[in-house]
Design a protein around this motif. Structure first.
Motif, PDB file in Angstrom:
ATOM      1  N   THR A 233      43.427 -27.120  28.214  1.00 57.03           N
ATOM      2  CA  THR A 233      44.077 -28.291  27.622  1.00 57.03           C
ATOM      3  C   THR A 233      43.040 -29.289  27.122  1.00 57.03           C
ATOM      4  OG1 THR A 233      45.981 -28.022  29.096  1.00 57.03           O
ATOM      5  CG2 THR A 233      45.704 -30.176  28.067  1.00 57.03           C
ATOM      6  N   ALA A 234      41.983 -29.478  27.907  1.00 60.42           N
ATOM      7  CA  ALA A 234      40.924 -30.399  27.508  1.00 60.42           C
ATOM      8  C   ALA A 234      40.228 -29.921  26.239  1.00 60.42           C
ATOM      9  CB  ALA A 234      39.912 -30.561  28.640  1.00 60.42           C
ATOM     10  N   PHE A 235      39.973 -28.610  26.123  1.00 62.78           N
ATOM     11  CA  PHE A 235      39.297 -28.122  24.919  1.00 62.78           C
ATOM     12  C   PHE A 235      40.190 -28.218  23.695  1.00 62.78           C
ATOM     13  CE2 PHE A 235      38.045 -24.918  21.817  1.00 62.78           C
ATOM     14  CZ  PHE A 235      36.740 -25.348  21.564  1.00 62.78           C
ATOM     15  N   ALA A 236      41.479 -27.860  23.856  1.00 63.11           N
ATOM     16  CA  ALA A 236      42.404 -28.017  22.727  1.00 63.11           C
ATOM     17  C   ALA A 236      42.473 -29.473  22.295  1.00 63.11           C
ATOM     18  CB  ALA A 236      43.792 -27.498  23.115  1.00 63.11           C
ATOM     19  N   PHE A 237      42.452 -30.387  23.275  1.00 64.97           N
ATOM     20  CA  PHE A 237      42.451 -31.817  22.985  1.00 64.97           C
ATOM     21  C   PHE A 237      41.151 -32.223  22.283  1.00 64.97           C
ATOM     22  CE2 PHE A 237      44.215 -35.893  25.224  1.00 64.97           C
ATOM     23  CZ  PHE A 237      44.362 -36.504  23.978  1.00 64.97           C
ATOM     24  N   PHE A 238      40.026 -31.613  22.686  1.00 65.68           N
ATOM     25  CA  PHE A 238      38.740 -31.837  22.020  1.00 65.68           C
ATOM     26  C   PHE A 238      38.845 -31.475  20.534  1.00 65.68           C
ATOM     27  CE2 PHE A 238      34.731 -30.303  20.362  1.00 65.68           C
ATOM     28  CZ  PHE A 238      33.771 -31.187  20.842  1.00 65.68           C
ATOM     29  N   ALA A 239      39.458 -30.317  20.244  1.00 69.41           N
ATOM     30  CA  ALA A 239      39.614 -29.890  18.852  1.00 69.41           C
ATOM     31  C   ALA A 239      40.483 -30.867  18.066  1.00 69.41           C
ATOM     32  CB  ALA A 239      40.220 -28.484  18.819  1.00 69.41           C
ATOM     33  N   TYR A 240      41.578 -31.290  18.680  1.00 70.15           N
ATOM     34  CA  TYR A 240      42.449 -32.309  18.077  1.00 70.15           C
ATOM     35  C   TYR A 240      41.648 -33.565  17.736  1.00 70.15           C
ATOM     36  CZ  TYR A 240      45.904 -36.187  18.552  1.00 70.15           C
ATOM     37  OH  TYR A 240      46.651 -37.326  18.395  1.00 70.15           O
ATOM     38  N   ASN A 241      40.870 -34.028  18.700  1.00 71.28           N
ATOM     39  CA  ASN A 241      40.114 -35.261  18.493  1.00 71.28           C
ATOM     40  C   ASN A 241      39.011 -35.101  17.464  1.00 71.28           C
ATOM     41  OD1 ASN A 241      41.464 -37.097  20.076  1.00 71.28           O
ATOM     42  ND2 ASN A 241      40.221 -36.766  21.891  1.00 71.28           N
ATOM     43  N   TYR A 242      38.398 -33.912  17.402  1.00 72.59           N
ATOM     44  CA  TYR A 242      37.326 -33.727  16.408  1.00 72.59           C
ATOM     45  C   TYR A 242      37.871 -33.948  15.002  1.00 72.59           C
ATOM     46  CZ  TYR A 242      33.113 -32.059  14.183  1.00 72.59           C
ATOM     47  OH  TYR A 242      31.960 -32.007  13.431  1.00 72.59           O
ATOM     48  N   VAL A 243      39.028 -33.337  14.719  1.00 68.01           N
ATOM     49  CA  VAL A 243      39.630 -33.510  13.391  1.00 68.01           C
ATOM     50  C   VAL A 243      40.089 -34.956  13.191  1.00 68.01           C
ATOM     51  CG1 VAL A 243      41.479 -32.753  11.843  1.00 68.01           C
ATOM     52  CG2 VAL A 243      40.359 -31.101  13.345  1.00 68.01           C
ATOM     53  N   LEU A 244      40.722 -35.515  14.224  1.00 71.61           N
ATOM     54  CA  LEU A 244      41.225 -36.880  14.109  1.00 71.61           C
ATOM     55  C   LEU A 244      40.100 -37.877  13.862  1.00 71.61           C
ATOM     56  CD1 LEU A 244      43.481 -38.992  14.331  1.00 71.61           C
ATOM     57  CD2 LEU A 244      43.127 -38.973  16.815  1.00 71.61           C
ATOM     58  N   PHE A 245      39.013 -37.754  14.609  1.00 72.63           N
ATOM     59  CA  PHE A 245      37.929 -38.729  14.480  1.00 72.63           C
ATOM     60  C   PHE A 245      37.113 -38.504  13.212  1.00 72.63           C
ATOM     61  CE2 PHE A 245      38.090 -38.903  19.361  1.00 72.63           C
ATOM     62  CZ  PHE A 245      39.112 -39.837  19.310  1.00 72.63           C
ATOM     63  N   PHE A 246      37.092 -37.271  12.719  1.00 74.37           N
ATOM     64  CA  PHE A 246      36.514 -37.021  11.404  1.00 74.37           C
ATOM     65  C   PHE A 246      37.289 -37.807  10.350  1.00 74.37           C
ATOM     66  CE2 PHE A 246      36.951 -34.446   7.480  1.00 74.37           C
ATOM     67  CZ  PHE A 246      35.654 -34.576   6.999  1.00 74.37           C
ATOM     68  N   PHE A 247      38.619 -37.723  10.441  1.00 76.18           N
ATOM     69  CA  PHE A 247      39.459 -38.474   9.501  1.00 76.18           C
ATOM     70  C   PHE A 247      39.320 -39.977   9.709  1.00 76.18           C
ATOM     71  CE2 PHE A 247      43.585 -40.626   8.904  1.00 76.18           C
ATOM     72  CZ  PHE A 247      43.715 -40.486   7.535  1.00 76.18           C
TER      73      PHE A 247
END
Length: 431
Positions: A233-247
């Motif tokens: 769950t933490a890694f999937a959340f990491f992926a979510y945040n990577y895209v979000l914070f890129f944007f």
């Protein structure tokens, strides 16, 4: 729905989310002016963006632990006061070093936001409404991002970028007064909660055989932090945040540099992705709770939403950097943010499904800490990629897509019923 006191708490947290992302997105909207005023390179601006997450990630965990120990209401109120103060103090920045220090302190203030939110929802809601409540309250964050474009853009153009941060600080302090006067830690402490609503909440929080799927009686925090489902769950959340914070960090600058938009036009263009994100976040919680009611399997519902929607977000962000028109880039990024935000409530719902109540704050903070390492790494990496590519952003978009694909695969493989639980359910069906 909003006549009940528990949904009034959600409404307040929704407004806090609007303020949270209004504060956070202000820097990215004002970034072109700040870069020009303080003479920053792309790499230096990337370090500024990332510095926020140093304090933020650390206090995700600290805030979660404190929410379990002293209460989510106190932690959340303190966090709002601190982050509002240092948002306003951003106006005092005069160099790279001073801005980095202020962003770290600002990040420390915002750190407890989500873990204390999760704890408040755990205190106030029956299990079957958890994902819906988290989805609604978190939908305020992209709405804040949408408002940041026109509001901060207008104030920065009319009054200078420094005044924008001072005004936003004042909004946070007004909310803090309302929170202190109307909210309690537990529904049992609140005189506005009716007997029927309290009975519904208490009955819906009772642990049964379908809950606590991981621990089987274990209550130590360290036990949860080692579980594959929590780490996945933490890694999937990491992926979510990577895209979000890129944007969040770089997309406004990308529009002004790659598509030559003015600050005023860019501020308006970034509203569309955030609005779609707000819809996605609110809808995502209801969708996953609907799948839960149909299947009767919480983790199956969470896995379906996470793997499908993260995969769609990966596809869209990968193509967003390859289109040649501003309209195409904004459209694809808008769809990316929509699918990304549909998953936004699900990470927290997995924790609610698998963790005992007394450990929800600590586990939420741990997961959020690991997830927000994406914020420490991502914006800085993007800055160096763009610097090395002489202003080209294509490789940065592709990297964000690849990380989202890995997150979707991780969710699909690991977020599932433990084998022991699955076998018990099979025996029950065949009995």
């Amino acid at each position: 729905m909003f006549k009940s006191q528990r949904w009034f708490v959600v409404a307040l947290l929704f407004l806090a989310g609007v303020i949270n992302y209004l504060d956070r997105a202000a820097l990215s909207i004002a970034a072109p002016l700040i870069q020009k005023d303080l003479h920053f390179t792309h790499a230096e601006m990337g370090v500024v963006f990332s510095s926020f997450f140093i304090g933020y990630a650390l206090f995700n965990f600290v805030g979660g632990l404190l929410s379990d120990k002293i209460g989510a209401k106190k932690v959340f109120g303190g966090a709002m006061g601190i982050w509002s103060l240092f948002c306003g103090a951003t106006a005092l920045a005069s160099s790279l070093a001073s801005l980095i220090v202020l962003r770290v302190l600002f990040g420390m203030g915002e750190g407890p936001f989500s873990s204390s939110n999760s704890k408040m929802i755990n205190n106030w809601f029956p299990r079957r409404e958890v994902a819906s409540a988290i989805g609604v309250l978190n939908s305020g964050t992209p709405l804040g991002g949408a408002l940041a474009g026109p509001i901060v853009g207008y104030m920065a153009v009319q009054f200078g970028w420094r005044w924008a941060f001072v005004i936003i600080m004042c909004i946070g302090f007004v909310w803090l007064v309302l929170w202190a006067l109307t909210t309690t830690e537990l529904p049992q402490q609140n005189k506005r909660v009716s007997k029927s609503e309290l009975a519904l909440i208490v009955a819906g929080q009772q642990t049964d055989e379908s809950m606590d799927k991981v621990a089987h009686g274990e209550t130590r925090l360290g036990f949860y932090l080692r579980q594959p489902i929590i780490l996945a769950t933490a890694f999937a959340f990491f992926a979510y945040n990577y895209v979000l914070f890129f944007f969040l960090s770089w997309f406004p600058t990308y529009l002004t540099e790659a598509h030559h938009m003015s600050l005023r036009d860019m501020s308006v263009a970034t509203v569309v992705p955030w609005l779609l994100g707000s819809i996605g976040l609110a809808a995502g919680g209801f969708v996953t709770d609907k799948i839960l009611r149909v299947t009767g399997k919480p983790l199956l519902a969470r896995r379906i939403v996470l793997s499908v929607c993260l995969g769609m977000a990966a596809l869209c962000v990968g193509f967003a950097g390859r289109v040649q028109t501003m309209q195409g880039a904004v459209a694809l990024m808008s769809v990316t943010i929509f699918f990304l935000y549909v998953t936004g409530s699900v990470y927290w719902a997995v924790i609610q499904d698998t963790v005992r109540r007394e450990r929800v704050g600590g586990v939420s903070g741990f997961v959020h800490l690991l997830a927000n390492l994406a914020g420490v790494i991502g914006p800085a990496v993007t800055g160096f990629i763009v610097e090395a590519a002489h202003g080209a952003y294509g490789a940065a978009f592709v990297l964000a897509a690849c990380i989202a694909v890995l997150g979707a695969l991780c969710a699909f493989v690991f977020i599932r019923e433990p084998k022991g639980q699955a076998s018990r359910e099979a025996r029950t069906r065949t009995a």
